[in-house]
Design a protein around this motif. Structure first.
Motif, PDB file in Angstrom:
ATOM      1  N   LEU A 149     -45.945 143.524 -72.857  1.00 33.05           N
ATOM      2  CA  LEU A 149     -47.038 144.398 -72.412  1.00 33.05           C
ATOM      3  C   LEU A 149     -46.544 145.646 -71.785  1.00 33.05           C
ATOM      4  N   PRO A 150     -45.369 145.655 -71.189  1.00 28.43           N
ATOM      5  CA  PRO A 150     -44.796 147.024 -70.670  1.00 28.43           C
ATOM      6  C   PRO A 150     -44.619 148.011 -71.842  1.00 28.43           C
TER       7      PRO A 150
ATOM      8  N   ALA B   5     -48.179 149.052 -73.304  1.00 25.73           N
ATOM      9  CA  ALA B   5     -48.661 150.108 -72.536  1.00 25.73           C
ATOM     10  C   ALA B   5     -48.314 151.480 -72.883  1.00 25.73           C
TER      11      ALA B   5
ATOM     12  N   PHE C  44     -52.749 139.495 -68.188  1.00 23.44           N
ATOM     13  CA  PHE C  44     -53.055 139.755 -69.401  1.00 23.44           C
ATOM     14  C   PHE C  44     -52.547 138.774 -70.424  1.00 23.44           C
TER      15      PHE C  44
ATOM     16  N   TYR D  30     -47.900 148.732 -65.261  1.00 21.12           N
ATOM     17  CA  TYR D  30     -47.728 147.622 -66.402  1.00 21.12           C
ATOM     18  C   TYR D  30     -46.505 147.017 -66.325  1.00 21.12           C
ATOM     19  N   ASN D  31     -45.576 147.411 -65.629  1.00 22.22           N
ATOM     20  CA  ASN D  31     -44.257 146.705 -65.400  1.00 22.22           C
ATOM     21  C   ASN D  31     -43.939 145.739 -64.063  1.00 22.22           C
TER      22      ASN D  31
ATOM     23  N   LYS E  92     -44.262 142.302 -62.770  1.00 20.65           N
ATOM     24  CA  LYS E  92     -44.495 141.107 -63.467  1.00 20.65           C
ATOM     25  C   LYS E  92     -45.534 140.225 -62.828  1.00 20.65           C
TER      26      LYS E  92
ATOM     27  N   VAL F 288     -48.555 141.326 -62.529  1.00 20.43           N
ATOM     28  CA  VAL F 288     -49.925 141.518 -63.616  1.00 20.43           C
ATOM     29  C   VAL F 288     -49.724 140.786 -64.879  1.00 20.43           C
ATOM     30  N   TRP F 289     -48.433 140.603 -65.116  1.00 17.95           N
ATOM     31  CA  TRP F 289     -48.160 139.916 -66.652  1.00 17.95           C
ATOM     32  C   TRP F 289     -49.209 138.960 -66.948  1.00 17.95           C
TER      33      TRP F 289
ATOM     34  N   LEU G 201     -55.678 146.755 -74.272  1.00 14.73           N
ATOM     35  CA  LEU G 201     -54.704 145.951 -73.324  1.00 14.73           C
ATOM     36  C   LEU G 201     -55.166 144.616 -73.018  1.00 14.73           C
ATOM     37  N   ASP G 202     -56.627 144.794 -72.507  1.00 17.26           N
ATOM     38  CA  ASP G 202     -57.119 143.513 -71.799  1.00 17.26           C
ATOM     39  C   ASP G 202     -57.155 142.430 -72.881  1.00 17.26           C
ATOM     40  N   HIS G 203     -56.891 142.568 -74.122  1.00 21.13           N
ATOM     41  CA  HIS G 203     -56.816 141.507 -75.029  1.00 21.13           C
ATOM     42  C   HIS G 203     -55.562 141.293 -75.795  1.00 21.13           C
ATOM     43  N   TYR G 204     -54.620 141.609 -74.800  1.00 20.28           N
ATOM     44  CA  TYR G 204     -53.056 141.724 -75.302  1.00 20.28           C
ATOM     45  C   TYR G 204     -52.756 140.272 -75.912  1.00 20.28           C
ATOM     46  N   ASP G 205     -53.077 139.284 -75.275  1.00 24.70           N
ATOM     47  CA  ASP G 205     -52.647 137.834 -75.862  1.00 24.70           C
ATOM     48  C   ASP G 205     -53.504 137.641 -77.008  1.00 24.70           C
TER      49      ASP G 205
ATOM     50  N   TRP H 255     -37.998 147.230 -70.042  1.00 24.82           N
ATOM     51  CA  TRP H 255     -37.425 148.357 -69.430  1.00 24.82           C
ATOM     52  C   TRP H 255     -36.063 148.082 -69.025  1.00 24.82           C
TER      53      TRP H 255
END
Ligand SMILES: Cc1cc2nc3c(=O)[nH]c(=O)nc-3n(C[C@H](O)[C@H](O)[C@H](O)COP(=O)(O)OP(=O)(O)OC[C@H]3O[C@@H](n4cnc5c(N)ncnc54)[C@H](O)[C@@H]3O)c2cc1C
Ligand code: SF4
Lengths: 523, 182
Positions: A354-355, A358, B159, B150-151, B153, B155-156, A374-378, A55
């Protein structure tokens, strides 16, 4: 070394936009000793200033001036004021771009003859052929340092690619590799090798990826013949009674209007801004806008048939590590109407942080169906679909009736409806992409809708006849000899391939033509 | 001003903390406590001070945020941070304050006598949300969360997203191709 040119200097070529088209053209002309002023609406950020944060980088680089949307595409609902995800900065969208550099296929220059007339599609053959463009493709590949050309090794495959490759093998796809990328796999042309940072879309902080910002523009500036004027938003192109263009009115960094005189004007503001500028330059002599006797300015807006497929696995992938788009499957790029559509598409690896995931996975979506993904993003792998979409007259850029920007210029409205061919192609690609991931054990696949347009094409199309399009095969306006279009808006049709290599090739070719015409004194 | 502060767990605090209302959340049984103008999580030692919105409203927004984007592994604190911008905006913009306060009041009304947070199961609350999902109130809350949640940092890592990588030399030597299970 920068060469500041006087506003009254009417011997210069004025280029509007410093991206793939404008930045390349500017350097090419400067190398030939021709004086050039590039007007660039955005600011200049050198690559060291790029930000590894989606962002924050978006805020730094993206074009966020107001635009409106209409039509049945989902972007109009989810991102009504962001039809396109492109850049407003020196270097243009070559700051954001992923670097995929593919040549068009032969039939993609001849879509009307190959596909035949298709209802609701304004197909037309290009006035040039692949054979004519090949030498320029070769120059462009060398210039950009495209991997797997000119003996440049391919990039190493990252995790996301390895998943794609394993699936491609299972599905029997034959042409899957780490792509033809304008990203250095080894140091070349004063640029670093890729460090697998994974923020290609945010501007490459290593300068490993080609961008006009640090590849073309400084070379042009070093000749003393190129000046790039940042924070200069072109608003109007002026002409004289004979119908020749004479200069460009722009708002400078303080919002003051200035006019830069010009011998030649080349428009390269990307496919929304270029027609907006031509339409806004209407005069009593050209009431429908400049170069618009055909009525085609702004029409045939194309954005490629896109979409993404993400697969979720029971084991980790970490798709975001390394090059964003260094993996491609080309098997579906052929024209094979037995699949239920004409034209073809490429599948290319893609990852979002991730941002952005989402924001773009299912815009407007909420609840567990969304969040468990999203929980499984990785554990996700991802690919992007890019295919040929049909040009339609109804898909077009128009000037908004009453909404204006800070300079009083009407904002652009972007109208887009999918053609049924686009929808059929996208659905086919969703199925193939899902099958590919399932073949390597995906427990869930996510057919993801198109993002705001990163590829914007066709709104000042090239045509053999003046009645069918805006520019001729050199990008020169049919109506006005000293007015050129130098970006992706000249594309007659879009092909299945990412457009930038073709934009650059056309710009190199156009520079030769302009130089020739100038020395022959015909413009 | 909204401040998210680390507070001492409740039992270490001096008496005087009036538990005006206890907000129960279904399932996990965590508690958010309203005290004066703050929403406090006694168990997890953080608090959120409100200035424009009622603290009860803020507590409902936190629950609503979790119901819109439920991640069971993400603590309430991050949902609180994600919605606190509404308090800030409400302080500057009466129309926004109205939108949020009325929206929450309407949500409570639709949820029966114990209000929204009185509904024990996520499904029950989500059913109410489905009812209002096209309202400007819901869209303002949901829309704000996309970046607000989600932005962050912080919380990153939850995930598995590693964020900035240039300063660490990219992933060249840090696992860009370390997949082993294929
Ligand atoms: C995230 C992303 C990934 C991409 N990946 C790829 C890829 O892998 N391969 C590929 O081929 N392509 C890719 N692209 C597309 C590629 O970036 C564009 O096709 C290309 O940059 C377009 O070139 P252009 O010259 O038409 O416009 P741009 O590069 O967008 O440049 C236009 C410039 O003109 C300026 N401008 C506009 N209007 C005015 C005005 N009125 N006055 C002054 N200046 C103005 C703009 O600020 C901008 O800097 C990607 C794009 C994005 C956003
Ligand atoms: S992955 Fe490579 S090309 Fe992309 S930003 Fe990083 S260093 Fe640059």
């Amino acid at each position: 070394m920068t060469a500041p040119f006087d506003l009254k200097n009417d011997g210069v070529v004025v280029i509007i936009g410093s991206g793939a088209g404008g930045g390349t053209l500017g350097n090419e002309l400067a190398q030939k000793g021709i004086d050039v002023v590039i007007l660039e609406a955005g600011a200049r950020h050198e690559y060291q200033d790029f930000i590894n944060d989606e962002w924050d980088s978006f805020a730094q680089l993206a074009w966020t001036d107001k635009r409106t949307t209409s039509g049945d595409w989902r972007v109009a609902k989810d991102f009504p004021n962001l039809p396109a995800w492109i850049v407003k900065a020196v270097g243009g969208s070559t700051a954001h771009w992923a670097g995929a550099s593919l040549r068009f296929q032969e039939h993609e220059f001849k879509t009307l003859s190959t596909y035949g007339k298709l209802e609701g599609a304004n197909l037309l053959d290009w006035p040039i052929t692949l054979a004519e463009l090949e030498p320029y493709y070769a120059k462009a590949e060398d210039r950009l340092g495209v991997t797997l050309t000119n003996n440049i090794p391919g990039l190493p495959g990252n995790n996301n690619f390895k998943v794609m490759k394993a699936g491609a093998d299972k599905l029997g796809y034959k042409e899957c590799h780490t792509g033809r990328m304008a990203i250095n796999s080894e140091p070349r042309d004063d640029r670093n090798a890729c460090q697998q940072t994974g923020f290609c879309f945010q501007g490459c902080k290593w300068g490993a990826k080609w961008s006009t910002l640090y590849s073309e523009i400084p070379k042009g500036e070093a000749t003393g013949h190129l000046e790039v004027r940042p924070n200069a938003m072109a608003i109007n192109i002026n002409h004289d009674a004979s119908g020749k263009v004479t200069g460009v009115v722009y708002a400078d960094k303080d919002g003051r209007l200035r006019e830069q005189k010009a011998r030649i004007v080349a428009v390269a503001g990307n496919s929304i801004e270029s027609p907006r500028l031509l339409l806004n330059s209407a005069s009593s002599q050209f009431p429908d806008g400049l170069a618009n006797s055909s009525g085609q300015v702004g029409k045939n807006y194309m954005r490629h048939t896109t979409g993404s497929v993400y697969g979720i696995f029971d084991k980790p992938v970490h798709m975001y590590r390394g090059t964003t788009m260094a993996g491609i499957i080309r098997d579906e790029a052929r024209n094979d109407p037995s699949r239920g559509f004409v034209g073809g598409y490429e599948l290319e690896t893609l990852s979002l942080g991730l941002p952005f995931m989402a924001a773009f996975l299912n815009p407007g979506g909420w609840g567990r169906s969304f969040t468990t993904a999203l929980d499984h993003y990785d554990h996700m792998a991802g690919m992007w679909i890019v295919g040929e979409d049909m040009p339609r007259e109804e898909n077009r850029i128009t000037l908004h009736a009453d909404m204006k920007d800070e300079h009083g210029m009407p904002v652009a409205d972007v109208h887009f409806d999918d053609h049924s061919n686009d929808t059929a192609m996208r659905n086919h690609a969703y199925k193939q992409g899902s099958a590919l991931y399932e073949a390597v054990g995906a427990t869930r696949t996510l057919p993801t809708p198109p993002y705001p347009s990163t590829h914007n094409l066709g709104t000042n199309r090239m045509s053999e006849k003046a009645a069918d399009g805006v520019v001729n095969k050199h990008g020169q306006a049919h109506d006005i000899k000293n007015l050129f279009v130098s970006d992706g808006s000249q594309f007659t049709t879009g092909g299945a391939e990412n457009p930038t290599l073709t934009i650059v090739s056309l710009a190199i070719r156009q520079a030769e033509y302009i130089a020739g015409q100038m020395s022959a004194k015909s413009i | 001003m909204v401040t998210i502060y680390e507070s001492k767990p409740v039992h270490e605090k001096k008496p005087g903390l009036s538990r005006r209302e206890l907000l129960k959340r279904g399932g996990v049984g965590a508690l958010l406590v309203i005290s004066g103008s703050a929403v406090i999580s006694p168990e997890h030692a953080w608090g959120l001070e409100t200035s424009a919105l009622k603290p009860e409203t803020m507590a409902t927004l936190i629950q609503m945020a979790r119901d819109i984007y439920p991640h069971d592994q993400v603590p309430d604190k991050y949902y609180a941070i994600a919605v606190k911008a509404h308090d800030e905006q409400a302080g500057k913009d009466l129309a926004h304050k109205d939108l949020i306060e009325k929206g929450v009041a309407d949500l409570d009304l639709k949820s029966g006598k114990d209000g929204y947070t009185g509904l024990g199961w996520e499904e029950q609350r989500v059913a109410v949300l489905r009812d209002i999902q096209d309202t400007p109130f819901f869209q303002a809350v949901r829309g704000g969360l996309v970046v607000g949640l989600y932005n962050q940092k912080q919380v990153w890592p939850i995930f598995g997203y590693e964020g900035e990588s240039y300063s660490k030399g990219g992933y060249m030597a840090r696992g860009f191709d370390d997949i082993e299970w294929l």
